[in-house]
Design a protein around this motif. Sequence first.
Motif, PDB file in Angstrom:
ATOM      1  N   MET A   1      -4.254  90.524  27.854  1.00 48.98           N
ATOM      2  CA  MET A   1      -3.320  91.190  28.765  1.00 48.98           C
ATOM      3  C   MET A   1      -3.017  92.565  28.200  1.00 48.98           C
ATOM      4  SD  MET A   1      -0.737  87.962  29.255  1.00 48.98           S
ATOM      5  CE  MET A   1      -1.370  86.338  29.675  1.00 48.98           C
TER       6      MET A   1
ATOM      7  N   ILE B   1     -11.212  93.607  35.803  1.00 52.37           N
ATOM      8  CA  ILE B   1     -11.447  92.319  35.160  1.00 52.37           C
ATOM      9  C   ILE B   1     -12.729  92.429  34.353  1.00 52.37           C
ATOM     10  CG2 ILE B   1     -11.664  89.833  35.513  1.00 52.37           C
ATOM     11  CD1 ILE B   1      -9.106  91.015  36.645  1.00 52.37           C
TER      12      ILE B   1
ATOM     13  N   ARG C   1     -13.975  83.807  38.280  1.00 49.94           N
ATOM     14  CA  ARG C   1     -13.414  84.716  39.290  1.00 49.94           C
ATOM     15  C   ARG C   1     -13.236  84.014  40.628  1.00 49.94           C
ATOM     16  NH1 ARG C   1     -14.873  90.706  38.346  1.00 49.94           N
ATOM     17  NH2 ARG C   1     -15.480  90.796  36.162  1.00 49.94           N
TER      18      ARG C   1
ATOM     19  N   TYR D   1     -15.252  88.098  32.436  1.00 57.80           N
ATOM     20  CA  TYR D   1     -15.071  86.780  33.027  1.00 57.80           C
ATOM     21  C   TYR D   1     -16.273  86.402  33.875  1.00 57.80           C
ATOM     22  CZ  TYR D   1     -10.208  86.936  31.577  1.00 57.80           C
ATOM     23  OH  TYR D   1      -9.069  86.987  30.833  1.00 57.80           O
TER      24      TYR D   1
ATOM     25  N   THR E   1      -3.607  95.695  36.948  1.00 58.60           N
ATOM     26  CA  THR E   1      -3.643  95.627  35.495  1.00 58.60           C
ATOM     27  C   THR E   1      -5.093  95.556  35.028  1.00 58.60           C
ATOM     28  OG1 THR E   1      -2.740  94.470  33.556  1.00 58.60           O
ATOM     29  CG2 THR E   1      -3.525  93.104  35.370  1.00 58.60           C
TER      30      THR E   1
ATOM     31  N   ASP F   1      -1.901  86.554  42.870  1.00 52.84           N
ATOM     32  CA  ASP F   1      -2.062  86.021  41.515  1.00 52.84           C
ATOM     33  C   ASP F   1      -0.786  85.284  41.117  1.00 52.84           C
ATOM     34  OD1 ASP F   1      -3.199  85.447  39.101  1.00 52.84           O
ATOM     35  OD2 ASP F   1      -3.148  87.483  38.315  1.00 52.84           O
TER      36      ASP F   1
ATOM     37  N   SER G   1      -7.091  96.647  40.010  1.00 55.91           N
ATOM     38  CA  SER G   1      -7.175  95.922  38.750  1.00 55.91           C
ATOM     39  C   SER G   1      -8.611  95.928  38.223  1.00 55.91           C
ATOM     40  CB  SER G   1      -6.700  94.474  38.918  1.00 55.91           C
ATOM     41  OG  SER G   1      -5.299  94.425  39.111  1.00 55.91           O
TER      42      SER G   1
ATOM     43  N   SER H   1      -1.029  91.770  38.199  1.00 58.78           N
ATOM     44  CA  SER H   1      -1.920  90.910  38.953  1.00 58.78           C
ATOM     45  C   SER H   1      -3.394  91.228  38.718  1.00 58.78           C
ATOM     46  CB  SER H   1      -1.608  91.036  40.455  1.00 58.78           C
ATOM     47  OG  SER H   1      -2.579  90.394  41.239  1.00 58.78           O
ATOM     48  N   LYS H   2      -4.159  90.200  38.369  1.00 62.74           N
ATOM     49  CA  LYS H   2      -5.600  90.374  38.185  1.00 62.74           C
ATOM     50  C   LYS H   2      -6.302  90.746  39.481  1.00 62.74           C
ATOM     51  CE  LYS H   2      -6.151  86.201  36.529  1.00 62.74           C
ATOM     52  NZ  LYS H   2      -4.733  85.803  36.320  1.00 62.74           N
ATOM     53  N   TRP H   3      -5.770  90.296  40.602  1.00 68.41           N
ATOM     54  CA  TRP H   3      -6.483  90.428  41.869  1.00 68.41           C
ATOM     55  C   TRP H   3      -5.877  91.485  42.788  1.00 68.41           C
ATOM     56  CZ3 TRP H   3     -10.460  88.478  40.129  1.00 68.41           C
ATOM     57  CH2 TRP H   3     -10.479  87.294  39.417  1.00 68.41           C
TER      58      TRP H   3
ATOM     59  N   PHE I   1      -7.519  92.969  32.659  1.00 68.36           N
ATOM     60  CA  PHE I   1      -7.657  91.705  31.950  1.00 68.36           C
ATOM     61  C   PHE I   1      -9.011  91.674  31.268  1.00 68.36           C
ATOM     62  CE2 PHE I   1      -4.622  88.129  32.503  1.00 68.36           C
ATOM     63  CZ  PHE I   1      -3.586  88.850  33.070  1.00 68.36           C
TER      64      PHE I   1
ATOM     65  N   THR J   1      -0.292  82.879  36.859  1.00 73.21           N
ATOM     66  CA  THR J   1      -0.298  83.800  35.732  1.00 73.21           C
ATOM     67  C   THR J   1       1.099  83.837  35.127  1.00 73.21           C
ATOM     68  OG1 THR J   1      -0.759  86.082  35.022  1.00 73.21           O
ATOM     69  CG2 THR J   1       0.253  85.796  37.183  1.00 73.21           C
TER      70      THR J   1
END
Length: 245
Positions: free
Chosen positions: A100, A131, A139, A134, A203, A159, A129, A123-125, A205, A162
């Motif tokens: 994070m 990612i 995903r 992964y 964000t 999201d 954002s 929020s990842k999604w 990740f 989390t």
Amino acid sequence: MGEFTGLSVLLLASNERELLRRTIDGAADACGADLKEIVILLLSPDCPAAAECGAIGDTWKGVPLRCIVQRKKGVLNAVTELVFAARTSHFVLMSSDLEMDPRTLARLLPVARAHPDAIVCASKWQRGSVIRGYSLFYRIANRTVNLLAARLVGSDGRDLFTVYQIYPLSLFEAMGFSTDDRLVFEYTLRPVCRGAEYIELPTVFRRRPQRRSRSSLRLLVTLFFRFLAAAVRLRAERRRLSPEA
């Protein structure tokens, strides 16, 4: 309406040393004067992170730093114990391995100050954002589970599964959470299901630098199913308590 008076950064730590320092430093720089305490939950009194905490001391850049040792084994219990350690008006739960990005806190804080009763999520999604590292399976599975849970509890959040959120302590206390492992699955779902405002911001990740085993895949699937089961349970509870039911 609540008030934002300060933030607790709550960190889970076990094997991290340099990454722990970088996480603490990044959070302190991102939060500035809003950061009132750093709390680190250690896997054991003799884990590598414990040695690092001993070297750091009881402050970091003038911010009080508190280390506590986990009492009950397991990641789910660790999250529960750490959340109940918060003492300021708002808190954020994070890993200490830079999965994070602590720099995101600089974007979350102004929103949390403007909306002190809301949960403000990294929020990842969310659009914008990033990612990294992964798998395609992760995903797809994560987004699908989040979508299904959101529909079950009547949320437009992307999201919900989390913990990287600035969370009002007053809201957490109003939810009446107990110290069992169900808290992890209802942590976001219960307040959102009861109408709490949920604000998501982009964000970064990053996948943890470790190999995935079959057991970790089974654990991931188990967590997803328990999360969806919590969403179903809360939806049924809401319908049962609704005056229109």
